[in-house]
Design an enzyme around this catalytic site. Structure first.
Site, PDB file in Angstrom:
ATOM      1  N   CYS A 108     -42.026  -4.664 -87.955  1.00  0.00           N
ATOM      2  CA  CYS A 108     -40.815  -5.533 -88.037  1.00  0.00           C
ATOM      3  C   CYS A 108     -40.901  -6.907 -88.650  1.00  0.00           C
ATOM      4  CB  CYS A 108     -40.124  -5.416 -86.863  1.00  0.00           C
ATOM      5  SG  CYS A 108     -39.818  -4.011 -85.848  1.00  0.00           S
ATOM      6  N   HIS A 232     -35.154 -10.908 -87.055  1.00  0.00           N
ATOM      7  CA  HIS A 232     -35.114  -9.557 -87.007  1.00  0.00           C
ATOM      8  C   HIS A 232     -34.169  -9.029 -85.867  1.00  0.00           C
ATOM      9  CE1 HIS A 232     -36.629  -5.712 -86.480  1.00  0.00           C
ATOM     10  NE2 HIS A 232     -37.155  -5.698 -85.251  1.00  0.00           N
ATOM     11  N   ASN A 262     -31.752  -1.074 -85.229  1.00  0.00           N
ATOM     12  CA  ASN A 262     -33.134  -1.684 -85.587  1.00  0.00           C
ATOM     13  C   ASN A 262     -33.609  -0.888 -86.881  1.00  0.00           C
ATOM     14  OD1 ASN A 262     -35.818  -2.415 -85.852  1.00  0.00           O
ATOM     15  ND2 ASN A 262     -36.193  -2.654 -83.489  1.00  0.00           N
TER      16      ASN A 262
HETATM   17  O1  UT7 Z   1     -38.310  -3.800 -83.398  1.00  0.00           O
HETATM   18  C1  UT7 Z   1     -39.519  -3.953 -82.509  1.00  0.00           C
HETATM   19  C2  UT7 Z   1     -39.317  -4.841 -81.426  1.00  0.00           C
HETATM   20  N1  UT7 Z   1     -38.567  -4.350 -80.445  1.00  0.00           N
HETATM   21  C3  UT7 Z   1     -37.698  -4.706 -79.591  1.00  0.00           C
HETATM   22  O2  UT7 Z   1     -37.536  -6.118 -79.804  1.00  0.00           O
HETATM   23  C4  UT7 Z   1     -36.963  -4.118 -78.602  1.00  0.00           C
HETATM   24  C5  UT7 Z   1     -37.186  -4.820 -77.385  1.00  0.00           C
HETATM   25  N2  UT7 Z   1     -36.728  -4.328 -76.026  1.00  0.00           N
HETATM   26  C6  UT7 Z   1     -35.184  -4.249 -75.985  1.00  0.00           C
HETATM   27  O3  UT7 Z   1     -34.553  -4.454 -76.890  1.00  0.00           O
HETATM   28  C7  UT7 Z   1     -34.942  -3.634 -74.643  1.00  0.00           C
HETATM   29  O4  UT7 Z   1     -36.044  -3.583 -73.502  1.00  0.00           O
HETATM   30  C8  UT7 Z   1     -34.210  -2.342 -74.600  1.00  0.00           C
HETATM   31  C9  UT7 Z   1     -32.941  -2.487 -75.231  1.00  0.00           C
HETATM   32  C10 UT7 Z   1     -35.138  -1.422 -75.049  1.00  0.00           C
HETATM   33  C11 UT7 Z   1     -33.943  -2.007 -73.079  1.00  0.00           C
HETATM   34  O5  UT7 Z   1     -33.170  -3.022 -72.484  1.00  0.00           O
HETATM   35  P1  UT7 Z   1     -33.494  -3.561 -70.955  1.00  0.00           P
HETATM   36  O6  UT7 Z   1     -32.462  -4.306 -70.621  1.00  0.00           O
HETATM   37  O7  UT7 Z   1     -35.093  -4.203 -71.072  1.00  0.00           O
HETATM   38  O8  UT7 Z   1     -33.404  -2.190 -69.962  1.00  0.00           O
HETATM   39  P2  UT7 Z   1     -34.493  -1.777 -69.421  1.00  0.00           P
HETATM   40  O9  UT7 Z   1     -35.668  -1.263 -70.055  1.00  0.00           O
HETATM   41  O10 UT7 Z   1     -35.089  -2.829 -68.240  1.00  0.00           O
HETATM   42  O11 UT7 Z   1     -33.836  -0.382 -68.544  1.00  0.00           O
HETATM   43  C12 UT7 Z   1     -32.958  -0.757 -67.514  1.00  0.00           C
HETATM   44  C13 UT7 Z   1     -32.519   0.550 -67.192  1.00  0.00           C
HETATM   45  C14 UT7 Z   1     -33.534   1.628 -66.789  1.00  0.00           C
HETATM   46  O12 UT7 Z   1     -33.376   2.261 -65.539  1.00  0.00           O
HETATM   47  P3  UT7 Z   1     -33.887   2.088 -64.525  1.00  0.00           P
HETATM   48  O13 UT7 Z   1     -35.234   2.226 -64.534  1.00  0.00           O
HETATM   49  O14 UT7 Z   1     -33.487   0.617 -64.048  1.00  0.00           O
HETATM   50  O15 UT7 Z   1     -33.027   2.945 -63.420  1.00  0.00           O
HETATM   51  C15 UT7 Z   1     -33.580   2.668 -67.861  1.00  0.00           C
HETATM   52  O16 UT7 Z   1     -33.896   3.866 -67.644  1.00  0.00           O
HETATM   53  O17 UT7 Z   1     -31.620   1.253 -68.134  1.00  0.00           O
HETATM   54  C16 UT7 Z   1     -32.058   2.794 -68.384  1.00  0.00           C
HETATM   55  N3  UT7 Z   1     -31.947   3.001 -69.700  1.00  0.00           N
HETATM   56  C17 UT7 Z   1     -30.820   3.348 -70.290  1.00  0.00           C
HETATM   57  N4  UT7 Z   1     -29.718   3.599 -69.757  1.00  0.00           N
HETATM   58  C18 UT7 Z   1     -28.482   3.972 -70.386  1.00  0.00           C
HETATM   59  C19 UT7 Z   1     -32.736   2.968 -70.897  1.00  0.00           C
HETATM   60  N5  UT7 Z   1     -32.137   3.308 -71.958  1.00  0.00           N
HETATM   61  C20 UT7 Z   1     -30.966   3.459 -71.618  1.00  0.00           C
HETATM   62  C21 UT7 Z   1     -29.797   4.006 -72.627  1.00  0.00           C
HETATM   63  N6  UT7 Z   1     -28.575   4.456 -71.723  1.00  0.00           N
HETATM   64  N7  UT7 Z   1     -29.845   4.265 -73.823  1.00  0.00           N
END
Ligand code: UT7
Length: 312
Positions: A108, A232, A262
């Site tokens: 990225c 980004h 993304n």
């Molecule tokens: O381009 C390269 C760089 N990449 C990035 O910068 C991405 C960085 N990361 C992010 O943008 C975020 O961490 C995500 C969007 C990937 C995830 O968001 P988050 O607020 O960090 O959520 P999390 O990973 O802490 O997950 C919270 C909950 C989890 O459930 P539990 O374990 O709390 O029960 C996930 O399983 O959300 C769940 N979850 C979803 N729920 C509904 C993960 N993906 C989804 C989804 N729909 N699509």
């Protein structure tokens, strides 16, 4: 002699994939995706070379040039069409460019790496560079994995950079990588993207803040001097966190991720091209670019917009 950005263009596949389309077959919802990422829809389809050619051709048109005027093509991508050869070879041929071409993989951060490289090669004697970010991330994303499927999209954007401006294009830059963190975001050959989202999020915010502070200090400017911030486009919450900490205004920030998701190396040039098309950039404007991604790589640059005495 410095260089100047004289053209820009973008290319997006026709197929729009909405959040509801994922919600219909995965355990997710439009509300979750919008609230946690800011993404409403993304584009999917085509190939990295086709999108790159379309974006490159639009950038050449905008610059009033043809392919033969270009003597350097740098294609930033993590999703080349083939393992061998570099996708830039096909792009170079399709556009009828001269000189050399190579792919650059810094995830990225790739577009900013490519821009800094192009500027350096123009100083070394090249005349005109086509710098492209193009990705087909949908090909390497497991469309049944809700934690990554909803995040990534396909697209491309390109700029033309020409030697001969009276002053520097890049006022300051910072390129970096932390190869000890590769396991946080990777795809094996033929495999799908794996990402530890929460940790990548934390590192993205922390690293972008440090990198931006460094380039602003090196350029001798403060956040208020930035006319447009082009970050980004991974997650709007990352952008908001960075902006809040640095005192950068969201009004002066280019956002396309709501419509593209993304797109890795394509995300910064897509946001830049859209801002330029919308008339948000004026001659002499100070533009801040910053990306963070797999590697973990990062790259920031302070760039001066406009032709700045370019004779042509
Ligand atoms: O381009 C390269 C760089 N990449 C990035 O910068 C991405 C960085 N990361 C992010 O943008 C975020 O961490 C995500 C969007 C990937 C995830 O968001 P988050 O607020 O960090 O959520 P999390 O990973 O802490 O997950 C919270 C909950 C989890 O459930 P539990 O374990 O709390 O029960 C996930 O399983 O959300 C769940 N979850 C979803 N729920 C509904 C993960 N993906 C989804 C989804 N729909 N699509």
């Amino acid at each position: 002699m410095g260089s100047a950005i004289t053209g820009w263009g973008e290319a997006l596949p026709e197929r729009i994939v909405t959040n509801d389309e994922f919600a219909a077959r995965l355990d997710t919802s439009d509300e979750w995706i919008v609230a946690r990422t800011g993404i409403h829809e993304r584009r999917m389809g085509s190939t990295t070379s086709k999108l790159a050619v379309e974006a490159g051709s639009a950038a050449l048109d905008r610059a009033g040039l043809v392919g033969a005027d270009v003597d350097l093509v740098i294609l930033a991508t993590t999703t080349p069409d083939q393992a061998i050869p570099a996708t830039s070879a096909a792009v170079h041929d399709a556009l009828g460019c001269r000189g050399g071409a190579f792919d650059l993989n810094a995830a990225c951060a790739g577009f900013v790496y490519a821009l800094v490289t192009a500027d350096a090669l123009l100083r070394a004697g090249h005349r005109r560079a086509l710098v492209i970010g193009s990705e087909t991330l949908s090909r390497v994303t497991d469309q049944d994995d809700r934690s990554t499927a909803v995040l990534f999209g396909d697209g491309a954007a390109a700029i033309v950079v020409e030697a001969g401006a009276t002053d520097d294009l890049i006022l300051a830059y910072d390129l970096g990588v932390d190869g000890s963190a590769t396991s946080l975001l990777y795809a094996e050959h033929g495999g799908h993207i794996h990402m530890e989202g929460r940790e990548v999020f934390r590192r993205a915010v922390r690293t972008e803040i440090t990198s931006i502070e460094r380039v602003l200090a090196d350029a001798g400017i403060g956040p208020d001097d930035v006319d447009l911030f082009v970050p980004h486009q991974a997650n709007v919450r990352i952008i908001e966190a960075v902006n809040e900490r640095l005192g950068l205004s969201m009004d002066k920030t280019a956002i396309v991720l709501d419509r593209t998701g993304n797109t890795s190396a394509a995300s910064i040039p897509l946001a830049l091209a859209e801002a330029a098309d919308a008339g948000r950039l004026n001659d002499g404007d100070t533009v801040l670019l910053s990306g963070f991604g797999a590697g973990m790589t990062w790259a920031s640059a302070v760039v001066r917009w406009g032709r700045r005495g370019l004779a042509r």
